[in-house]
Design a protein around this motif. Structure first.
Motif, PDB file in Angstrom:
ATOM      1  N   GLU A   1      45.446  38.125  42.082  1.00  0.00           N
ATOM      2  CA  GLU A   1      45.618  38.153  43.660  1.00  0.00           C
ATOM      3  C   GLU A   1      46.992  37.458  44.123  1.00  0.00           C
ATOM      4  O   GLU A   1      47.098  36.519  43.661  1.00  0.00           O
ATOM      5  N   GLU A  14      50.089  46.492  43.869  1.00  0.00           N
ATOM      6  CA  GLU A  14      49.638  47.739  43.350  1.00  0.00           C
ATOM      7  C   GLU A  14      50.642  48.503  42.640  1.00  0.00           C
ATOM      8  O   GLU A  14      50.386  49.279  41.607  1.00  0.00           O
ATOM      9  N   SER A  54      43.922  42.270  47.486  1.00  0.00           N
ATOM     10  CA  SER A  54      42.633  43.074  46.798  1.00  0.00           C
ATOM     11  C   SER A  54      41.816  43.274  48.351  1.00  0.00           C
ATOM     12  O   SER A  54      40.954  44.123  48.289  1.00  0.00           O
ATOM     13  N   ALA A  75      50.038  43.492  49.165  1.00  0.00           N
ATOM     14  CA  ALA A  75      49.170  44.571  48.518  1.00  0.00           C
ATOM     15  C   ALA A  75      49.843  45.830  47.859  1.00  0.00           C
ATOM     16  O   ALA A  75      49.640  46.227  46.984  1.00  0.00           O
TER      17      ALA A  75
END
Length: 155
Positions: A95, A88, A10, A84
């Motif tokens: 996380e 996504e 995040s 990340a």
């Protein structure tokens, strides 16, 4: 848990020593990325494949973890940018943490393997309460079932 800050998917930092309450940290070696070949010989390494099914298993069970008040974190030696991107693309509701530099994994003496001078974590899961490791699941033979296994242990 070691007192180390790890970059998260995040964009923030997470220090597992200071996470309050119960949490699960599932450690995984590698996630593929479109257009990037897997490490040399990856298909020949027993247990190397399975990180995506493992991560998606935790995503599918995430509400159950929340209902128990348990945090969920994935940990790998991959970079913050890499995790990340993976989080996504897969719409992960929790996380992922980058242990690039291996401070976390070295402090806990987590098992690793090496390909072409690059280290990868062996798959394992930690159940933690207020920064204290309560249980370790190793090896994780069926990554896609890891989340369900951990939920049973938590109950």
């Amino acid at each position: 848990m070691p007192d180390v800050q790890m970059p998260s998917s995040s964009g923030g930092l997470v220090n597992p020593k200071h996470v309050k309450g119960r949490a699960v940290y599932f450690c995984y070696p590698y996630t593929g990325r479109p257009g990037v070949p897997n490490p040399r010989g990856w298909d020949d390494i027993a247990g190397a494949h399975g990180s995506t099914p493992q991560a998606l298993g935790y995503a599918a069970q995430f509400k159950r973890f929340q209902n128990l008040g348990v945090g969920v974190f994935g940990v790998s030696l991959l970079t913050q940018e890499w995790i990340a991107d993976f989080a996504e693309r897969n719409l992960l509701p929790y996380e992922l943490l980058s242990d690039e530099g291996a401070r976390f994994s070295q402090a806990l003496q987590l098992p690793c393997f090496t390909i072409d001078s690059v280290d990868y974590l062996l798959r394992l899961s930690l159940i933690v309460a207020d920064g204290i490791i309560a249980q370790v699941v190793f090896p994780v033979a069926e990554p896609e079932k890891d989340a369900a296994t951990i939920l049973e242990l938590l109950r």
